[in-house]
Design a protein around this motif. Structure first.
Motif, short mmCIF file in Angstrom:
data_model
loop_
_atom_site.label_atom_id
_atom_site.label_comp_id
_atom_site.label_asym_id
_atom_site.label_seq_id
_atom_site.Cartn_x
_atom_site.Cartn_y
_atom_site.Cartn_z
N ILE A 1 2.98 9.76 34.04
CA ILE A 1 1.89 8.98 34.03
C ILE A 1 0.99 9.24 32.66
N LEU B 1 -3.46 7.73 45.82
CA LEU B 1 -4.03 9.01 45.14
C LEU B 1 -3.81 10.18 46.17
N TRP C 1 -4.35 6.59 35.96
CA TRP C 1 -4.23 6.21 37.27
C TRP C 1 -5.10 4.99 37.64
N ASN D 1 3.28 12.54 37.97
CA ASN D 1 2.07 13.18 37.43
C ASN D 1 2.27 13.54 36.12
#
Length: 450
Positions: free
Chosen positions: A211, A309, A271, A208
Motif C-alpha cells: 500500500i 483495518l 488506507w 502493508n
C-alpha cells in the motif's frame, strides 16, 4: 556494508574450516548486489547438514555476531552482525502438505535448494569462497537483465505450495519495476483463491508493504487484474458495481484508484483513500429523481473501515485516525470551489484537532476532490481552505482551547463520567464563537448549565 566486503570477512573467518567452499549468499541480497543496491537482510545457505545453525554459532563465536535465534524445525538461524541481519540455512529440499505453507524440510544439495525457490531473480547465488555468481536455474541473470519476474519451476507448483508467493511476486514486480511474465501471471490468477488458506497476519504483512508502493495505481491494477484484490479485500473490489454518475465519471473502483493516485506513499493516507467509499455498496438507494444516491456512505465506510483495518493489523490509534478522516471526508462539499462559504466556526474547529489529523483529513478530501467528474472537481478548494486556516492560526497565535476534564472536576466538583464530556462540548462550542473568552467566563457558563 557492501556484499563484497561482508564476503571477504566471512571468507577469512571460515577458511580452513568445514564451511570452506560450502557457503553461499542467496536470494535478494545477490539480486540487489547485481542491481547496484545494498541489502541489510542477508541470506546465507550452507551445503552441510544443519549447516545454517552451525554457521550461525560459528559466526557468533569467531566474529562476534549476536547470539543466534534458532528455528530448529526449518534448520535456520538468525543473527545480527554490524547492523546486518544474517539468516543462515542449510541447503534443503521441501515438501508441503495441502493448504499448509509450512514445509517439511530435509538436507539436500545446492541445486535442489535453488530449485525450491520462488522466482528466478531470487535464485542467484554468490560463492563466499571466491565471489563467483552461480545461476543454477539458468534463467536468473537473464531475467534480472530483462526485468522479468518468473517462477523457477512451474507456477502451479510454486504457488500451490505457498500461495503467499502470489503477493510476493506482485511486490517484487512493483519494487523492482519489473514485468511479470505471462505464464507466471496466469499462475497468480489461477491460485488467487488459495490465499484463503494463508494466515491473515501474513497477508496483512505483505499488503502493508504494497500500500506504500510508489506506483500505487499499478499496484492496485495488478492486484485487481490478478484476482488477488477480490480475495483479500472484497469490500474494495465490490466498488466496481458503483456506476458513474454526474459527480463521478468513473465507477467506484476506478474512482478509488484515482484517489489513491493523488496520495503520496504515507500509510494512513493511503488506507483512508482506499477505504473512503467502501460503504457505498450498502448505502445505494434510488431517489425520486431516478438517480442513485449514497446518503451517509461516509459513516458506513468508516464503520466498515474499522473492521478491515483490524483485519490488516493496523494499530488501534492509527485506525482511529483513519476512520475519523473517512467519516468526515464529505464535510466540506458545500463550502464552495475556493472554500469561500466556510464559516469561521467551522474553520476554528480544525484548530481544535491535532495537526496530523487535520493534515490527514485535508489531504484525503483534496485527493477525493481531484478525482471527481470535471464539472464537480474542486482543485482549489483545499489549497484555499489551507490558506484561510493558516491566516486564522496566525490571528489566534498563542490562543488555544486549554480546558480539560480535570479542570471541570476540580473547579465544578462534578464526577468523572458522561457529564464531563457534555460540559467540555459546550465549552468548545463557546470557544469557537469567541476564542478570546477567558477560562473564568467559560466556568461561569458551565456552572449555569449544572
Amino acid at each position: 556494508m557492501k556484499l563484497p566486503e561482508l564476503r571477504a570477512l566471512i571468507h577469512t573467518a571460515i577458511e580452513h574450516t568445514e564451511f570452506a567452499g560450502k557457503v553461499y549468499f542467496a536470494g535478494g541480497c545477490v539480486r540487489d548486489h547485481l542491481l547496484g543496491k545494498e541489502s541489510t537482510d542477508i541470506d546465507l545457505t550452507v551445503e552441510l547438514p544443519e549447516g545454517g545453525v552451525r554457521l550461525a554459532w560459528y559466526l557468533h563465536e569467531q566474529l562476534g555476531a549476536s547470539h543466534p535465534i534458532v528455528y530448529q524445525r526449518f534448520g535456520t538461524a538468525m543473527t545480527m552482525f554490524k547492523g546486518i541481519k544474517l539468516e543462515t540455512v542449510m541447503t534443503r529440499a521441501e515438501s508441503y502438505r495441502p493448504q499448509n505453507r509450512n514445509p517439511k524440510v530435509c538436507h539436500s544439495d545446492l541445486y535442489n535448494d535453488v530449485m525450491r525457490r520462488d522466482f528466478t531473480v531470487n535464485s542467484l547465488l554468490m560463492s563466499v569462497a571466491d565471489g563467483c555468481i552461480l545461476d543454477l536455474c539458468e534463467r536468473g541473470r537473464q531475467d534480472l537483465a530483462d526485468g522479468i519476474i518468473r517462477c523457477v519451476r512451474e507456477p502451479q507448483l510454486t504457488f500451490g505450495e505457498d500461495p503467499l508467493r502470489l503477493l510476493r511476486g506482485i511486490r517484487f514486480a512493483l519494487r523492482l519495476g519489473f514485468e511479470i511474465e505471462p505464464i507466471t501471471a496466469a499462475g497468480i490468477r489461477d491460485h488467487a483463491t488459495d490465499l484463503q488458506y494463508i494466515k491473515q497476519e501474513r497477508i496483512a504483512e505483505e499488503f502493508n508493504k504494497l500500500i506504500v508502493m510508489k506506483d500505487i495505481e499499478r499496484t492496485m491494477r495488478l492486484l485487481e487484474s490478478s484476482g488477488v484484490l477480490a480475495q483479500i479485500l472484497p469490500e474494495v473490489a465490490a466498488l466496481q458495481a458503483i456506476l458513474p454518475n454526474r459527480y463521478h465519471h468513473l465507477n467506484g473502483l476506478e474512482h478509488t484508484f484515482e484517489v489513491l493516485r493523488y496520495c503520496p506513499p504515507e500509510p494512513l493516507l493511503r488506507w483512508a483513500a482506499l477505504l473512503h467509499d467502501v460503504g457505498k455498496v450498502q448505502c445505494e438507494v434510488l431517489g425520486k429523481d431516478n438517480m442513485l444516491h449514497y446518503y451517509g456512505h461516509e459513516i458506513k465506510s468508516a464503520k466498515l473501515a474499522a473492521s478491515i483495518l483490524k483485519r490488516f493489523m493496523i494499530a488501534a490509534q492509527d485506525s482511529s485516525r483513519i476512520t475519523k478522516a473517512i467519516a468526515k471526508h464529505m464535510v466540506y462539499k458545500n463550502i464552495g470551489y475556493q472554500a469561500e462559504r466556510i464559516s469561521l466556526k467551522s474553520l476554528r474547529k480544525l484548530i481544535l484537532l491535532p495537526e496530523a489529523d487535520v493534515e490527514l483529513l485535508l489531504s484525503l478530501i483534496h485527493a477525493d476532490n481531484l478525482s471527481h467528474a470535471p464539472d464537480y472537481c474542486m482543485p482549489e478548494q483545499i489549497p484555499c481552505l489551507r490558506e484561510q486556516l493558516s491566516k486564522e492560526l496566525k490571528k489566534l497565535s498563542g490562543i488555544r482551547f486549554n480546558l480539560t476534564g480535570k479542570d471541570l472536576i476540580s473547579e465544578l466538583g462534578v464526577q468523572q463520567g458522561p457529564l464531563v464530556g457534555k460540559l467540555l462540548k459546550i465549552a468548545k462550542h463557546k470557544w469557537l464563537e469567541d476564542p478570546e473568552i477567558s477560562q473564568e467566563a467559560l466556568m461561569r457558563i458551565l456552572r449555569e448549565k449544572l
